[in-house]
Design an enzyme around this catalytic site. Structure first.
Site, PDB file in Angstrom:
ATOM      1  N   ILE A 239       0.842  -1.196   0.000  1.00 35.58           N
ATOM      2  CA  ILE A 239       0.000   0.000   0.000  1.00 35.58           C
ATOM      3  C   ILE A 239       0.874   1.242   0.000  1.00 35.58           C
ATOM      4  O   ILE A 239       1.809   1.357   0.802  1.00 35.58           O
ATOM      5  CB  ILE A 239      -0.918   0.039   1.243  1.00 35.58           C
ATOM      6  CG1 ILE A 239      -1.927  -1.113   1.223  1.00 35.58           C
ATOM      7  CG2 ILE A 239      -1.643   1.388   1.340  1.00 35.58           C
ATOM      8  CD1 ILE A 239      -2.940  -1.054   0.111  1.00 35.58           C
ATOM      9  N   LYS A 240       0.569   2.174  -0.910  1.00 37.10           N
ATOM     10  CA  LYS A 240       1.217   3.474  -0.902  1.00 37.10           C
ATOM     11  C   LYS A 240       0.229   4.503  -0.373  1.00 37.10           C
ATOM     12  O   LYS A 240      -0.906   4.581  -0.825  1.00 37.10           O
ATOM     13  CB  LYS A 240       1.665   3.885  -2.302  1.00 37.10           C
ATOM     14  CG  LYS A 240       2.287   5.284  -2.343  1.00 37.10           C
ATOM     15  CD  LYS A 240       2.508   5.799  -3.753  1.00 37.10           C
ATOM     16  CE  LYS A 240       3.045   7.229  -3.726  1.00 37.10           C
ATOM     17  NZ  LYS A 240       3.157   7.833  -5.073  1.00 37.10           N
ATOM     18  N   GLN A 241       0.692   5.306   0.583  1.00 36.94           N
ATOM     19  CA  GLN A 241      -0.196   6.292   1.191  1.00 36.94           C
ATOM     20  C   GLN A 241       0.601   7.531   1.593  1.00 36.94           C
ATOM     21  O   GLN A 241       1.790   7.450   1.915  1.00 36.94           O
ATOM     22  CB  GLN A 241      -0.869   5.695   2.432  1.00 36.94           C
ATOM     23  CG  GLN A 241      -1.895   6.579   3.107  1.00 36.94           C
ATOM     24  CD  GLN A 241      -3.016   7.012   2.191  1.00 36.94           C
ATOM     25  OE1 GLN A 241      -2.943   8.081   1.580  1.00 36.94           O
ATOM     26  NE2 GLN A 241      -4.050   6.167   2.071  1.00 36.94           N
TER      27      GLN A 241
END
Length: 353
Positions: A239-241
């Site tokens: 996940i990129k956040q």
């Protein structure tokens, strides 16, 4: 790696605040934290096929952070997302996408993420030298007025054909087109897994209502955490956040499900605790969280990048995906910033809070 930095000195008067904080709401013992055995612990009992495990292994075991459980990824799709002229005027060399790949290699990144065109043009020369992550959808800026609408730019199979180990995609949670994007990317990720590719999801939020007269809650810990939780539900492997900047998004905007007690139970105002909530929403760290490096502001970039890396690592995250702070500088300076961030993850004195 020749970079020699003093992380404590760079953090200055904030060093104790970041380096000695202890998370007491969601403790480190509750997390799956990054290590050289992370893939074995998380994915060998999953439904991912052996080809996906090999692709994830290629990504996690490449570059200066190879074998640590952490990731340093160079992402350059801003030519589409922010316009090429605006993105590259500070360093026009990057209009030529080969220089993007060269920067990632020289800096010792785990992988390079970019467009079909940028990576495809150089696939035969570099796909075997550094893991490719093909970004399969984008928000183009020529539609007026601009829309928050990520659109597919190609097929997953095209990424597989060029030798990419992973596909990346963005969903704008909260936007008018979010349900369509969610369906498209869930199907694309299923196809990627069937082909043996890993999946990375940019879990961004976009809705004008998320910005109130009081504050902007697009990067609120509770709102971004929920976006992360939807992302892992459609089986993103990473996940990129954005790093959280505040909290109480659901409460202050007045939507969704929230309770005052949930905020008190799960987190505090400390940046590491806010990021820990993002990690918790990634199945308690079993799916790696990589935070974005943000835009380039010039002289403060190195300190900001180091600070983000320290927060991510101490929160239990799995690394940084940083582009503009690197490619909007002369080549050597870009390498230095990327490797300085990697030093945070290599420094055993910087522990999980």
């Amino acid at each position: 790696m020749k970079i020699d930095i003093n992380i404590t000195q760079l953090l200055g008067e904030k060093a104790d605040f970041y380096l000695n904080h202890v998370c007491e709401k969601i403790t480190k013992d509750e997390l799956q934290t990054p290590s050289r055995t992370s893939l074995d612990k998380v994915f060998t009992q999953s439904n991912r096929n052996p080809q996906v495990l090999r692709s994830l292994s290629q990504l996690y075991n490449h570059g200066n952070l190879g074998g640590t459980g952490y990731l340093s990824i160079l992402p350059v799709d801003q030519g589409i997302e922010h316009s090429a002229a605006f993105s590259f005027y500070k360093n026009p060399d990057y209009f030529d996408p080969e220089n993007i790949i060269k920067l990632a290699i020289e800096a010792g990144c785990n992988g390079v993420a970019s467009t079909f065109g940028a990576l495809g043009l150089n696939a035969r020369k570099y796909a075997h030298k550094i893991p490719f992550i093909v970004k399969i959808n984008h928000n183009e800026l020529l539609t007026f007025p601009n829309k928050y609408n990520q659109t597919l730019f190609g097929k997953v199979k095209a990424g597989w054909d060029m030798g990419a180990v992973a596909v990346g995609a963005t969903i704008y949670f909260g936007s008018e087109e979010s349900n369509r994007q969610l369906k498209e990317i869930a199907e694309a990720f299923e196809e990627a897994h069937n082909l043996g590719m890993a999946t990375i999801l940019w879990c961004y939020t976009r809705n004008e209502a998320f910005k109130t007269g009081k504050e902007d809650y697009h990067a609120a810990a509770d709102v971004t955490g929920q976006a992360n939780h939807i992302g892992v539900t459609i089986q993103a492997d990473i996940i990129k956040q954005k790093l959280p900047t505040n909290n109480f998004g659901f409460k202050e905007i007045g939507f969704g499900k929230y309770d005052d007690e949930m905020y008190e139970t799960l987190t505090t105002e400390h940046p590491i605790d806010l990021c820990r909530l993002q990690v918790a929403n990634c199945f308690m760290g079993k799916i790696g969280l990589i935070n974005s490096g943000g835009g380039s502001k010039g002289k403060s970039d190195l300190v900001e990048a180091i600070t983000t890396a320290v927060i991510n690592k101490r929160a239990g995250g799995s690394g940084l995906i940083m582009g503009r702070k690197a490619f909007q500088k002369p080549f050597g300076e870009g390498v230095e910033v990327l490797q300085s961030v990697q030093k945070v993850y290599l420094d055993t004195k910087i522990s999980i809070a």
